[in-house]
Design a protein around this motif. Sequence first.
Motif, mmCIF file in Angstrom:
data_model
loop_
_atom_site.group_PDB
_atom_site.id
_atom_site.type_symbol
_atom_site.label_atom_id
_atom_site.label_comp_id
_atom_site.label_asym_id
_atom_site.label_seq_id
_atom_site.Cartn_x
_atom_site.Cartn_y
_atom_site.Cartn_z
ATOM 1 N N ALA A 6 83.759 -42.339 -49.490
ATOM 2 C CA ALA A 6 84.647 -41.893 -50.553
ATOM 3 C C ALA A 6 83.936 -40.787 -51.319
ATOM 4 C CB ALA A 6 84.999 -43.044 -51.490
ATOM 5 N N ARG A 38 94.971 -55.793 -46.727
ATOM 6 C CA ARG A 38 95.059 -55.740 -48.198
ATOM 7 C C ARG A 38 93.666 -55.666 -48.824
ATOM 8 N NH1 ARG A 38 97.653 -53.620 -52.082
ATOM 9 N NH2 ARG A 38 97.169 -54.630 -54.021
ATOM 10 N N GLN A 41 92.355 -52.195 -48.254
ATOM 11 C CA GLN A 41 93.046 -51.263 -49.144
ATOM 12 C C GLN A 41 92.492 -51.374 -50.563
ATOM 13 O OE1 GLN A 41 97.259 -51.966 -49.199
ATOM 14 N NE2 GLN A 41 97.704 -49.803 -48.932
ATOM 15 N N ASP A 42 92.274 -52.581 -51.044
ATOM 16 C CA ASP A 42 91.727 -52.787 -52.387
ATOM 17 C C ASP A 42 90.319 -52.210 -52.499
ATOM 18 O OD1 ASP A 42 94.046 -54.064 -53.195
ATOM 19 O OD2 ASP A 42 93.208 -56.097 -53.002
ATOM 20 N N LYS A 43 89.495 -52.440 -51.478
ATOM 21 C CA LYS A 43 88.120 -51.937 -51.504
ATOM 22 C C LYS A 43 88.104 -50.409 -51.475
ATOM 23 C CE LYS A 43 83.655 -52.622 -51.359
ATOM 24 N NZ LYS A 43 82.922 -53.226 -52.451
ATOM 25 N N ILE A 44 88.983 -49.807 -50.681
ATOM 26 C CA ILE A 44 89.084 -48.347 -50.628
ATOM 27 C C ILE A 44 89.474 -47.811 -51.998
ATOM 28 C CG2 ILE A 44 90.442 -46.423 -49.683
ATOM 29 C CD1 ILE A 44 90.526 -48.088 -47.023
ATOM 30 N N HIS A 45 90.479 -48.421 -52.603
ATOM 31 C CA HIS A 45 90.935 -47.985 -53.919
ATOM 32 C C HIS A 45 89.818 -48.121 -54.951
ATOM 33 C CE1 HIS A 45 93.530 -47.332 -57.363
ATOM 34 N NE2 HIS A 45 93.023 -48.440 -57.894
ATOM 35 N N ASP A 46 89.170 -49.277 -54.989
ATOM 36 C CA ASP A 46 88.112 -49.519 -55.966
ATOM 37 C C ASP A 46 86.949 -48.548 -55.781
ATOM 38 O OD1 ASP A 46 89.632 -51.611 -56.922
ATOM 39 O OD2 ASP A 46 88.416 -53.182 -55.978
ATOM 40 N N PHE A 48 87.001 -45.505 -54.357
ATOM 41 C CA PHE A 48 87.386 -44.156 -54.767
ATOM 42 C C PHE A 48 87.429 -44.046 -56.293
ATOM 43 C CE2 PHE A 48 90.390 -40.854 -55.951
ATOM 44 C CZ PHE A 48 89.795 -39.759 -55.343
ATOM 45 N N GLU A 49 87.958 -45.054 -56.955
ATOM 46 C CA GLU A 49 88.016 -45.040 -58.422
ATOM 47 C C GLU A 49 86.618 -44.982 -59.021
ATOM 48 O OE1 GLU A 49 90.473 -44.707 -60.799
ATOM 49 O OE2 GLU A 49 91.621 -44.153 -59.026
ATOM 50 N N LYS A 52 85.404 -41.380 -58.530
ATOM 51 C CA LYS A 52 86.147 -40.488 -59.423
ATOM 52 C C LYS A 52 85.697 -40.675 -60.865
ATOM 53 C CE LYS A 52 90.780 -39.296 -60.968
ATOM 54 N NZ LYS A 52 92.189 -39.677 -60.948
#
Length: 148
Positions: A6, A38, A41-46, A48-49, A52
Amino acid sequence: MIKLNASYSKKVPAEQEYSSKSFMACVEVELPTGASARELQDKIHDTFELVKQSVESEISGQTGQRSSGREERPQGRQQRPRQHQPDGKASNKQISYLLDLAKSRGVMPRDLDADIRQRYAYAETVYDLSRADCSFMIDHVQRQKAAA
């Protein structure tokens, strides 16, 4: 093993006209192969956040009153982005588990702290870690244990 990379970058205007400053953070994490869609997806989102938020935090620190008097880390050293503990301090239970894992692996606390200082600009010891970073270190030590 699934690897997740990420990264996040942003340019902001610099002090001089027609110039800019670039900020970037990149992190690579390993995800468990048995995770559900799921969970992935959650780990990818977390992740990247986290990256960022780290860049945005650095920008606000750079463009604010703070001067960048920090030491530069040598290139080639694998690092996670600098983080200002947005998710709070690691719990005593997390820290205890990390220390127990390290001990079972034969890693001395001073060596664990040295690894933490190398990875995280904000942390001096295991007790300074955020929840997310302590979780990462637990996963890291577990992978070492499995490899041994």
